[in-house]
Scaffold this motif. Structure first.
Motif, PDB file in Angstrom:
ATOM      1  N   THR A  50       1.276  -1.152  -0.354  1.00 44.71           N
ATOM      2  CA  THR A  50      -0.125   0.229   0.229  1.00 44.71           C
ATOM      3  C   THR A  50       1.064   1.161   0.023  1.00 44.71           C
ATOM      4  O   THR A  50       1.991   1.667   0.969  1.00 44.71           O
ATOM      5  N   ARG A  51       0.699   1.861  -0.818  1.00 44.16           N
ATOM      6  CA  ARG A  51       1.992   3.229  -1.698  1.00 44.16           C
ATOM      7  C   ARG A  51       1.108   4.353  -1.453  1.00 44.16           C
ATOM      8  O   ARG A  51      -0.172   4.570  -1.887  1.00 44.16           O
ATOM      9  N   TYR A  52       2.066   5.733  -1.341  1.00 44.67           N
ATOM     10  CA  TYR A  52       1.139   6.543  -0.923  1.00 44.67           C
ATOM     11  C   TYR A  52       0.812   6.899  -2.585  1.00 44.67           C
ATOM     12  O   TYR A  52       1.565   6.447  -3.754  1.00 44.67           O
ATOM     13  N   TRP A  53       0.078   7.569  -3.235  1.00 49.60           N
ATOM     14  CA  TRP A  53      -0.337   7.882  -4.799  1.00 49.60           C
ATOM     15  C   TRP A  53       0.822   8.212  -5.068  1.00 49.60           C
ATOM     16  O   TRP A  53       1.569   9.708  -4.605  1.00 49.60           O
ATOM     17  N   GLY A  54       0.985   8.230  -6.230  1.00 53.52           N
ATOM     18  CA  GLY A  54       2.209   8.331  -7.415  1.00 53.52           C
ATOM     19  C   GLY A  54       1.961   7.888  -8.170  1.00 53.52           C
ATOM     20  O   GLY A  54       1.380   6.389  -8.861  1.00 53.52           O
ATOM     21  N   ASP A  55       3.194   8.055  -8.775  1.00 50.89           N
ATOM     22  CA  ASP A  55       3.367   7.471 -10.801  1.00 50.89           C
ATOM     23  C   ASP A  55       2.688   7.326 -11.658  1.00 50.89           C
ATOM     24  O   ASP A  55       1.990   6.030 -12.042  1.00 50.89           O
ATOM     25  N   MET A  56       0.603   8.263 -11.126  1.00 44.79           N
ATOM     26  CA  MET A  56      -0.458   7.458 -12.196  1.00 44.79           C
ATOM     27  C   MET A  56       0.575   8.853 -13.460  1.00 44.79           C
ATOM     28  O   MET A  56      -0.117  10.623 -13.356  1.00 44.79           O
ATOM     29  N   PRO A  57      -0.270   8.331 -14.061  1.00 41.41           N
ATOM     30  CA  PRO A  57      -0.997   6.925 -14.578  1.00 41.41           C
ATOM     31  C   PRO A  57       0.216   6.206 -15.351  1.00 41.41           C
ATOM     32  O   PRO A  57       0.039   5.078 -15.537  1.00 41.41           O
ATOM     33  N   GLY A  58       1.409   6.489 -14.898  1.00 31.57           N
ATOM     34  CA  GLY A  58       2.612   5.287 -15.136  1.00 31.57           C
ATOM     35  C   GLY A  58       2.028   3.638 -14.562  1.00 31.57           C
ATOM     36  O   GLY A  58       2.217   2.737 -15.712  1.00 31.57           O
ATOM     37  N   LEU A  59       2.081   4.236 -13.474  1.00 27.45           N
ATOM     38  CA  LEU A  59       1.645   2.531 -12.762  1.00 27.45           C
ATOM     39  C   LEU A  59      -0.101   1.316 -13.642  1.00 27.45           C
ATOM     40  O   LEU A  59       0.357   0.505 -14.068  1.00 27.45           O
ATOM     41  N   VAL A  60      -0.787   2.793 -13.971  1.00 29.71           N
ATOM     42  CA  VAL A  60      -1.734   2.196 -14.943  1.00 29.71           C
ATOM     43  C   VAL A  60      -1.093   1.314 -16.578  1.00 29.71           C
ATOM     44  O   VAL A  60      -2.019   0.883 -16.322  1.00 29.71           O
ATOM     45  N   THR A  61      -0.101   2.093 -17.291  1.00 31.30           N
ATOM     46  CA  THR A  61       0.326   1.740 -17.642  1.00 31.30           C
ATOM     47  C   THR A  61       1.202   0.867 -18.009  1.00 31.30           C
ATOM     48  O   THR A  61       0.817  -0.180 -18.698  1.00 31.30           O
ATOM     49  N   ASP A  62       1.859   0.952 -16.382  1.00 32.52           N
ATOM     50  CA  ASP A  62       2.802  -0.741 -16.444  1.00 32.52           C
ATOM     51  C   ASP A  62       2.251  -1.461 -16.475  1.00 32.52           C
ATOM     52  O   ASP A  62       1.960  -3.122 -17.174  1.00 32.52           O
ATOM     53  N   TRP A  63       0.273  -2.053 -15.869  1.00 30.68           N
ATOM     54  CA  TRP A  63      -0.777  -2.418 -15.319  1.00 30.68           C
ATOM     55  C   TRP A  63      -0.984  -3.136 -16.733  1.00 30.68           C
ATOM     56  O   TRP A  63      -0.970  -4.053 -16.859  1.00 30.68           O
ATOM     57  N   GLN A  64      -1.182  -2.324 -18.266  1.00 32.65           N
ATOM     58  CA  GLN A  64      -1.809  -2.368 -18.930  1.00 32.65           C
ATOM     59  C   GLN A  64      -0.946  -2.969 -20.607  1.00 32.65           C
ATOM     60  O   GLN A  64      -1.397  -3.905 -20.977  1.00 32.65           O
ATOM     61  N   SER A  65       0.149  -2.867 -20.129  1.00 33.47           N
ATOM     62  CA  SER A  65       1.216  -3.370 -21.112  1.00 33.47           C
ATOM     63  C   SER A  65       2.268  -4.633 -20.615  1.00 33.47           C
ATOM     64  O   SER A  65       2.374  -4.953 -20.483  1.00 33.47           O
ATOM     65  N   GLY A  66       1.559  -4.359 -19.123  1.00 26.91           N
ATOM     66  CA  GLY A  66       2.788  -5.369 -18.814  1.00 26.91           C
ATOM     67  C   GLY A  66       4.153  -5.776 -18.397  1.00 26.91           C
ATOM     68  O   GLY A  66       3.985  -6.586 -18.681  1.00 26.91           O
ATOM     69  N   THR A  67       4.409  -4.330 -18.210  1.00 23.14           N
ATOM     70  CA  THR A  67       5.760  -3.575 -17.688  1.00 23.14           C
ATOM     71  C   THR A  67       6.340  -4.119 -16.737  1.00 23.14           C
ATOM     72  O   THR A  67       5.840  -4.626 -15.312  1.00 23.14           O
ATOM     73  N   ASP A  68       7.650  -5.246 -16.795  1.00 27.43           N
ATOM     74  CA  ASP A  68       8.500  -6.177 -15.668  1.00 27.43           C
ATOM     75  C   ASP A  68       8.624  -4.494 -14.773  1.00 27.43           C
ATOM     76  O   ASP A  68       9.697  -3.702 -15.136  1.00 27.43           O
ATOM     77  N   LYS A  69       9.032  -5.178 -13.417  1.00 23.78           N
ATOM     78  CA  LYS A  69       8.958  -4.133 -12.391  1.00 23.78           C
ATOM     79  C   LYS A  69      10.476  -4.814 -11.949  1.00 23.78           C
ATOM     80  O   LYS A  69       9.769  -5.699 -11.329  1.00 23.78           O
ATOM     81  N   ALA A  70      10.933  -3.902 -11.223  1.00 16.14           N
ATOM     82  CA  ALA A  70      12.214  -4.382 -10.214  1.00 16.14           C
ATOM     83  C   ALA A  70      11.706  -3.978  -8.587  1.00 16.14           C
ATOM     84  O   ALA A  70      11.755  -3.065  -8.770  1.00 16.14           O
ATOM     85  N   ASN A  77      -5.100   9.019   4.145  1.00 12.19           N
ATOM     86  CA  ASN A  77      -4.368   9.590   2.984  1.00 12.19           C
ATOM     87  C   ASN A  77      -4.708   8.493   2.182  1.00 12.19           C
ATOM     88  O   ASN A  77      -4.682   7.442   2.007  1.00 12.19           O
ATOM     89  N   VAL A  78      -5.101   9.559   0.931  1.00 11.04           N
ATOM     90  CA  VAL A  78      -4.782   8.579  -0.570  1.00 11.04           C
ATOM     91  C   VAL A  78      -3.655   8.067  -0.822  1.00 11.04           C
ATOM     92  O   VAL A  78      -2.589   8.711  -0.671  1.00 11.04           O
ATOM     93  N   ALA A  79      -4.138   6.480  -1.088  1.00  8.38           N
ATOM     94  CA  ALA A  79      -2.583   5.170  -1.887  1.00  8.38           C
ATOM     95  C   ALA A  79      -3.200   4.518  -2.857  1.00  8.38           C
ATOM     96  O   ALA A  79      -4.373   4.717  -3.523  1.00  8.38           O
ATOM     97  N   GLN A  80      -2.334   4.180  -3.015  1.00  7.14           N
ATOM     98  CA  GLN A  80      -2.901   2.615  -3.984  1.00  7.14           C
ATOM     99  C   GLN A  80      -2.352   1.745  -3.605  1.00  7.14           C
ATOM    100  O   GLN A  80      -1.727   0.877  -3.296  1.00  7.14           O
ATOM    101  N   GLN A  81      -3.469   0.148  -3.834  1.00 12.44           N
ATOM    102  CA  GLN A  81      -3.040  -1.061  -3.062  1.00 12.44           C
ATOM    103  C   GLN A  81      -1.862  -1.832  -4.691  1.00 12.44           C
ATOM    104  O   GLN A  81      -3.130  -1.955  -5.967  1.00 12.44           O
ATOM    105  N   LEU A  82      -1.648  -1.998  -4.615  1.00 10.20           N
ATOM    106  CA  LEU A  82      -0.078  -2.510  -5.456  1.00 10.20           C
ATOM    107  C   LEU A  82      -0.399  -3.980  -5.215  1.00 10.20           C
ATOM    108  O   LEU A  82       0.944  -4.548  -4.185  1.00 10.20           O
TER     109      LEU A  82
END
Length: 423
Positions: free
Chosen positions: A335-355, A389-394
């Protein structure tokens, strides 16, 4: 009447390597005197089963009931051990040893520590005769030293030079001459190695008082296991929870019981943490930028699957155990604080590999690092709440790397979907 305390117990094990034990060794035998006594919490034997079926014989009394007929013994038992730090020599810590047996692979470094030399950069580390391998974890420097800052790096290109290697994740600063580089044992997934087996005894607080009064002791043989991680949040003590499945088990009788080893120290150490100063990073695989993440509620699940080898020639028709591909790979939830948007949505849609690297602690001998080299978002990075606070569930799932031909154990470490290092 003497009553034993439920919280008073001792656990020992014998590493049987690739041999599944076929018959019991009584708890009072000398083999158990030389077994490894481990420091455990939250022992749970309630999952051990002695199964039965109802006798289908006809009852003539309308209030009669059929007796049970025993069939097989099995089930599971579990315990927790603190997620301890690394060793100063090549003898693996107690938790690392068991994790290696469960995951399949345990890497032991040729060197346990080294010293950086001049001309290091944040990604190019100069050392003489480092003897390191790709995929190995290393702890650089100390907290606030303006160099490695007590951060973990993942080694790559170690095979191109005997006196230097690169890092997958850049350090906060360049190590200075003589800065300490600490290596450690690395547990990793390797399904090609033979299955490891363990025998356990649990000695409870009630010793029994005579031949007709059995003690509180369990003997489990032909055991293989899985694990989960817990206590990863701030203010908690990190631990590993092992769950072992026996091929057979029994309660020991009075004549064969063991006694507590009061003068023998249990293997295992205090949990890592160092005031919960560690690191959490998440960035695209292949980029060296160390993108730290703020947030909490970190959960890691290896999602291991273990299935029995069916064998009518063995007790309980279990000839052993086999690690199996599970429905999901290892996962990390953040659960991270809100950020890297819409980058994370793009990662989700394109199946980007994350380290993703999660580090607990920052001192030599007091650090554990858990690394996902190719983690992919399993679901949309949904809006969440963190302390108001607003966050994202990853939720990310680890996938194996594809850098090697998997010709050696070091190759499996390099391409493992998740590695755990004790530094």
């Amino acid at each position: 009447m003497t009553i034993g305390s439920f919280s008073e117990y001792e656990v020992r094990y014998l590493d049987k390597s690739t041999t599944r034990t076929a018959s019991f060794t009584a708890a009072d035998q000398s083999a158990w005197d030389n077994a490894t006594k481990i420091r455990v919490q939250e022992l749970n034997t309630s999952g051990l089963t002695d199964e039965s079926v109802k006798d289908p014989s006809t009852q003539t009394n309308p209030y009669g009931r059929e007796a049970n007929i025993r069939t097989v013994r099995g089930g599971s038992f579990s315990f927790r051990m603190w997620l301890e730090g690394g060793a100063s020599d090549q003898t693996a810590p107690a938790v690392a040893t068991l994790l290696g047996g469960v995951m399949g692979g345990l890497f032991t470094p040729t060197k346990m520590s080294d010293a950086a030399e001049g001309s290091c950069t944040t990604t190019d580390i100069k050392l003489t005769g480092h003897a390191s391998y790709n995929g190995q974890h290393a702890l650089f420097g100390a907290l606030a030293d303006s160099g490695g800052d007590g951060r973990v790096g993942i080694i790559e290109d170690a095979d191109t030079s005997a006196d230097a290697y690169d890092l997958e994740l850049a350090l906060p600063g360049s190590p200075s001459t003589s800065d300490v580089v600490k290596y450690g044992h690395v547990a990793y997934f390797d399904p090609t190695l033979p299955q490891r087996y363990f025998d356990f005894i649990v000695i409870g607080g009630y010793a029994g008082t005579g031949a007709t009064d059995d003690p509180d002791q369990f003997n489990m043989i032909g055991c293989s296991g899985t694990f989960t991680l817990g206590g990863l949040g701030e203010g908690e003590a990190p631990y590993v929870e092992f769950t072992f499945q026996p091929a057979n088990w029994r309660g020991e009788n009075y004549a064969d019981q063991a006694s507590f080893q009061h003068t023998v120290a249990a293997s295992g150490d205090d949990p890592v943490g160092d005031q919960h100063q560690g690191s959490l990073t998440l960035q695209d695989t292949g980029t060296t930028t160390r993108a730290t993440v703020q947030g909490g509620n970190v959960e890691i699940n290896p999602n291991m699957a273990l299935v029995p080898i069916r064998d009518p020639n063995s007790s309980n028709a279990i000839g052993g155990w086999k690690k199996q591909r599970s429905a999901d790979g290892p996962t990390i939830s953040i659960t991270r604080y809100w950020g890297d948007m819409p980058g994370l949505v793009t990662d989700w849609q394109s199946g980007t590999d994350k380290a993703c690297l999660y580090q607990l602690g920052n001192t030599s001998g007091g650090t554990v690092s858990i690394y996902f080299q190719r983690a992919r978002l399993m679901s949309y990075p949904s809006r969440a709440e963190l302390d108001g606070n607003v966050a994202q569930q990853l939720v990310l799932e680890g996938a194996a790397g594809n850098a090697t031909s998997l010709a050696s154990e070091q190759d499996y470490m390099e391409d493992s979907p998740m590695t755990i290092a004790f530094l």
